[in-house]
Every structure is written in structure tokens, then in C-alpha cells.
Design a protein around this motif. Sequence first.
Motif, PDB file in Angstrom:
ATOM      1  N   LEU A  42      44.771  26.677  73.463  1.00  0.00           N
ATOM      2  CA  LEU A  42      45.571  26.377  72.270  1.00  0.00           C
ATOM      3  C   LEU A  42      45.729  27.625  71.405  1.00  0.00           C
ATOM      4  N   ALA A  43      44.629  28.391  71.251  1.00  0.00           N
ATOM      5  CA  ALA A  43      44.707  29.608  70.437  1.00  0.00           C
ATOM      6  C   ALA A  43      45.716  30.584  71.034  1.00  0.00           C
ATOM      7  N   ALA A  86      46.978  41.988  66.481  1.00  0.00           N
ATOM      8  CA  ALA A  86      45.622  42.024  65.923  1.00  0.00           C
ATOM      9  C   ALA A  86      45.537  41.228  64.640  1.00  0.00           C
ATOM     10  N   SER A  87      46.553  41.355  63.770  1.00  0.00           N
ATOM     11  CA  SER A  87      46.440  40.617  62.511  1.00  0.00           C
ATOM     12  C   SER A  87      46.563  39.116  62.743  1.00  0.00           C
ATOM     13  N   VAL A  92      43.859  33.661  63.234  1.00  0.00           N
ATOM     14  CA  VAL A  92      43.389  32.522  64.032  1.00  0.00           C
ATOM     15  C   VAL A  92      41.864  32.443  63.977  1.00  0.00           C
ATOM     16  N   GLU A  93      41.204  33.600  64.049  1.00  0.00           N
ATOM     17  CA  GLU A  93      39.747  33.601  64.030  1.00  0.00           C
ATOM     18  C   GLU A  93      39.222  32.995  62.736  1.00  0.00           C
ATOM     19  N   MET A  94      39.850  33.390  61.612  1.00  0.00           N
ATOM     20  CA  MET A  94      39.379  32.869  60.335  1.00  0.00           C
ATOM     21  C   MET A  94      39.613  31.369  60.248  1.00  0.00           C
ATOM     22  N   PHE A 110      35.068  36.249  72.947  1.00  0.00           N
ATOM     23  CA  PHE A 110      36.388  36.189  73.555  1.00  0.00           C
ATOM     24  C   PHE A 110      37.489  35.823  72.588  1.00  0.00           C
ATOM     25  N   LEU A 111      37.125  35.432  71.370  1.00  0.00           N
ATOM     26  CA  LEU A 111      38.158  35.182  70.383  1.00  0.00           C
ATOM     27  C   LEU A 111      38.789  36.489  69.898  1.00  0.00           C
TER      28      LEU A 111
END
Lengths: 203, 240
Positions: A42-43, A86-87, A92-94, A110-111
Motif C-alpha cells: 500500500l505504501a 525522498a520527501s 509516508v513514514e511519519m 525497509f520503509l
Amino acid sequence: MDLFNIFIKSAFIENLVLAYFLGMCSYLAVSKSVKTAFGLGLAVIFVLGITMPINWLISEYLLSETGFFGVDLTFLRLILFIAVIASMVQLVEMIIEKQSPSLYNSLGIFLPLITVNCAILGGSLFMVSREYNLAESVSYGLGGGFGWFLAIIAIAAIREKIRYSNVPAPLRGLGIAFLITGLMGIAFMSLMGIDPAAFMEAS
Amino acid sequence: MAETTAVQAPEVKKKEPVFGKKERKLLTDPLDDNNPITVQVLGICSALAVTTLVLPSLVMSVAVMFVLAFSNLLTSLLRNSIPKQVRMIVQLIIIATLVTVVELTLKAFSFDVYKKLSVFIGLIITNCIIMGRLEAYAMANKPWRSFLDGIGNGLGYGAILVMVAVIREIFGKGSLFAGSALEMKMIGASAEYWIDTTQSTFFGWYAPNNLMVLSPAALLIMGVMIWVQRSRNTKLIDIS
């Protein structure tokens, strides 16, 4: 070419993992269970779907000769694309860290590595070289992400099943995953070159 | 020699040795026990793309080792001043800068190799070994050790790359070191080759295998290599 065709083509026929072998690292490392694979898939759909149109706008309005600066800036393409990716990944990570800490922990390193998932940069570069327009690039991004999602779900399901079969001990885990992916890749090669538009007209 | 260092030891006791046991482990671990490709599963894409020939794999390994060592060093120096939220962008800028350095150096000093490899060199930016080591090692360790970790992982990566490339080039193209001064022709159906498959009784059935040139072959070879490595080194066997 209509948008649905591009979606189908990028998801099945020109699958980023199984036909072009892009984004292999996270595909092999995070496919131990269907649940984590689902989250990562999904990510990847999200990041591909978002970065593709942004990168399209950048290459169309900033980098091309007819764009904002009026000079050919295509040599900056790689760095700008990577910066956008990257941004987005950081975003997504946050979000995942806040919404689902358990998924965040199981994805681990891996995120952030989605940034260097070559499927995403590769997708953007394919989009430029195939000269898609804005709507087509959105459809290509979502389709490519969906194909990646299906591929990682498929291998995760196979690996969950194979845990109960009698695989030689040294081959268990990663080794058998490499072999399965190789065989899946050979199978997918026979789909290369099929044109869905021609197929629809014929049937 | 050991006695003299033991005598001096009280003065320098608090200082860590520049190249002690831990440092050597950083270099040798990635060759087998903690290999970036077969154990950490990083950098597979480029390993699939470059390994059809030995020469590009060699140049690629050296380039990756350079970028990895120096990006580890730089990130480790900057690690305390990088805010967590923007660390990826900072890391990517460091990597992209170093890759550009490699690219321009190759362009200036050996243009022929550059022309053959320009696409692959760009691929180093998206090589997840580099980002992976920055995240996992350099962000939490001192500069000198991070530098050695970079060299070690570069060596481990290069070892696998060259091994896969040797197998693929011999059986897929029938040559070895094609494109360099050392070019050898190994297996093929003419007198120029070392093993002439029309004459040899043993290799009479063999013709260069096109499957080896395609990417699935690299996956299959790596799968078998993992198999061999783990039967030798039973610590690595996946229990789950």
C-alpha cells in the motif's frame, strides 16, 4: 491510448518487479508475511501514485526547454526526482509511525528504503521516456504500484505456504524466495509484448 | 612487538586501537557472515542489471565501494547535526554528490569505460546497500569505523557480483572479461574458443545459453549461491 489500458499494462504485462526486476530488495526482504507485505505494498502504491504526477509536472514545467526557465535542464532530472521521492517517503513514514506503530516496527529499515526502491525512480524515468501526459502518468503510477503490490502479496503468500513444506534447510527463507522469483520472472517474460488495446478490439 | 605495546599500554589505555579486532571484523564480516547481498538482502537490482559481463561488474563494485565508504564517513561525521525528519534527503544529497564525483572522474580519465557504464553508475544512487548502511551503521557509529564498514560491505558486494558475473558470462556469452585487454573466449562452436563445443566430446551438447543473459538467471544463480553458503555456514540458516 485510454487510461484503463495503461493501468492494466503496467500492472500485469509490464510488471515492475516480475518483468523489469525493479524494487527487488524490499520485495525479497519484506515478503515473509502477507500482513507486512500488504502494508508495504500500500505504501508503494501511494508513493508511486503521488510522485509520478509531481515528477511529471517538474519535468514538464521546470526542466523542459519550453518550461519556466526556458532552458534545457534535463541533467537535473535525476537529483530532482530523487528529492521528490525522498520527501514523499518521509511523509509516508511519519504518517505510518503515527497511525500504526506496529506496522512501523515490522517494516523497520525497509520503509526509508522505499526511497531507493528502484521501482519508484524507474517508474518516473519510464514515464518520461514514454512521453505520457498528466492523466496517463497518474494511471501509470497507480497501475505500476498495484502490480508491485500484487507481486509482493503473491510471493508472501507462497512463502507462508512453503514454510510447511520440506525445503532443504540451507535453502529455507531467502534462498527459496530467490528461486521462486526467478521462476515467476521466466513465466512473466512470456507476457511481454502483449498489447491490451489490440486484444480488446479483437475480442 | 606485543610486549612493547603492553608496556606503553597504561598511557594509551583509554584510546581505542586504530585497527584492532573489531575493526578487522568490520572488514571481514560482510564477506561471509553478514554479506550485503546474500544475508542483508540489499542491492539486488543492480546485481541483476550489471552481472551479464565481468568487466562492468568489476568497475561497478569499485565505484560502489568508493561511494559507500565515503558516504558512510561523511554521514558519520554529520550524524549529530542531521535532524531526524530530513535525514533521508541529506543522505541522498551526500550519495548523489559522490556518485557525480565518480561519474565525472570516469568521464575525465577513461572515457571509453565511462561510455559503456554511464547508465550503471547512475544506478548507484538507487543502490539500497548505500542507503541501508547509512541508516543501519553510519548514523550511529564513529567516522573511522563507518569508513571501514563501507569498505567491508563494498568488498562483500563486489565478491558476489563478480562470482555471479563469471558464471553468467562463461555460460551465457561463452567468454570471460569481454571488452577488456584480458578478453578470453571460453565455450563456443569455433576454433577460437578454449573449449570448442563441436570438437569436444564432453561439451559436444553445449551451446551458449541465452537464458543466462536474462535477469531470471541471476536470481536463480544467487538462490543457489545462498544455498551453498548456508550449507557451509549453518549459523545463517533461516529457522522461522
